[in-house]
Enzyme design. Sequence first.
Site, PDB file in Angstrom:
ATOM      1  N   ASP A  89       0.852  -1.185   0.000  1.00 35.48           N
ATOM      2  CA  ASP A  89       0.000   0.000   0.000  1.00 35.48           C
ATOM      3  C   ASP A  89       0.887   1.234   0.000  1.00 35.48           C
ATOM      4  O   ASP A  89       2.081   1.169   0.268  1.00 35.48           O
ATOM      5  CB  ASP A  89      -0.974   0.000   1.174  1.00 35.48           C
ATOM      6  CG  ASP A  89      -0.282  -0.088   2.527  1.00 35.48           C
ATOM      7  OD1 ASP A  89       0.944   0.096   2.580  1.00 35.48           O
ATOM      8  OD2 ASP A  89      -0.965  -0.340   3.528  1.00 35.48           O
ATOM      9  N   ASP A 262      -7.761  -7.672   1.071  1.00 32.73           N
ATOM     10  CA  ASP A 262      -6.807  -7.786   2.175  1.00 32.73           C
ATOM     11  C   ASP A 262      -7.492  -7.302   3.433  1.00 32.73           C
ATOM     12  O   ASP A 262      -8.416  -6.487   3.368  1.00 32.73           O
ATOM     13  CB  ASP A 262      -5.548  -6.941   1.928  1.00 32.73           C
ATOM     14  CG  ASP A 262      -5.769  -5.479   2.294  1.00 32.73           C
ATOM     15  OD1 ASP A 262      -5.400  -5.069   3.417  1.00 32.73           O
ATOM     16  OD2 ASP A 262      -6.360  -4.739   1.475  1.00 32.73           O
TER      17      ASP A 262
END
Length: 371
Positions: A89, A262
């Site tokens: 990320d 996720d």
Amino acid sequence: MTFELLATDGKARRGRLTFPRGVVETPAFMPVGTYGTVKGMLPRDIEAIGAQIILGNTFHLWLRPGTEVIRRHGDLHDFMQWHGPILTDSGGFQVFSLGALRKIREEGVYFASPVDGAKVFMGPEESMRVQRDLGSDVVMIFDECTPYPADEEVARRSMELSLRWAGRSKIAHEGNPAALFGIVQGGMHEDLRLRSLDGLEEIGFDGLAIGGLSVGEPKEEMIRVLDFLPPRLPADKPRYLMGVGKPEDLVEGVRRGIDMFDCVMPTRNARNGHLFVDSGVLKIRNAVHRHDESPLDPACDCHTCKHFSRAYLHHLDKCGEMLGSMLNTIHNLRHYQRLMTGLREAIQQGKLAAFVDTFYARRGLPVPPLT
């Protein structure tokens, strides 16, 4: 990265992502390895439970140990000894989570480091550089996670800033062979989500994520966005729902065309003694399990269920033994991977509706409507 769409069943998609480091069958769940480790799991354990790709956290790895330490080992794969694909990320959500400790400006975000309090800056260019240094297989653009609740004006300004940052991320990513994913923002406002999507498609990305969900909104609001947005995403690119969630959320996301997920829930809940089984959630620290010689879930093939009883896991939890958290984590992550395998097979066979009926029946829940 290449993406193949292999089968569909209604809105649900069965696909395949191919990276130089390996293949990821979709729909896929990515265990979260915030600090370069999936908590309580050796790399061989991650592979054994069936995970094909994991998530790393750009923000935290940048602050500690720092990319200069990681680069001495090669990259993040070498540092943590996981040699499958890694998605990182961008750090945008972690910056969002700092609240009053950060100041958002056009150039990026100024904040006090949660590690040592030092003044730090991160913008799109810095995020892309860090992810390049980490050797990520999937790089996420730097964006601002729109808070909830946010009125239309606040959500609009946030979305437009994220679009400008997306353009800068794309430029800064040039020359990096890794895939680059855009992130659709816009809060709960459908018109803003569409404007964000249009802007991202104009810039051009290898895949698209849905951000700004699982940030405190009611479940009904999340489902409303998922009913509306995924069908409008390009069919030839992977779709990633960020930070979601419970097994039921994964099923509902897949029913609506999501390919990648996720969430920290399976690992975090494992450490708190909340274990996922086919009938729902089992709380292993409850006294009822003190003398229970049965496995957590007779249907599960994980190392924990094959070798240890509920009574033993209850004992470890009561004693605060780290092995308890490790065994619980192995089970929870394997439960998620078994769920994804079942979803993939059901889509491939055109039997998703029957799979969903059975999934909810085992939990004693009605099947949510699908619009």
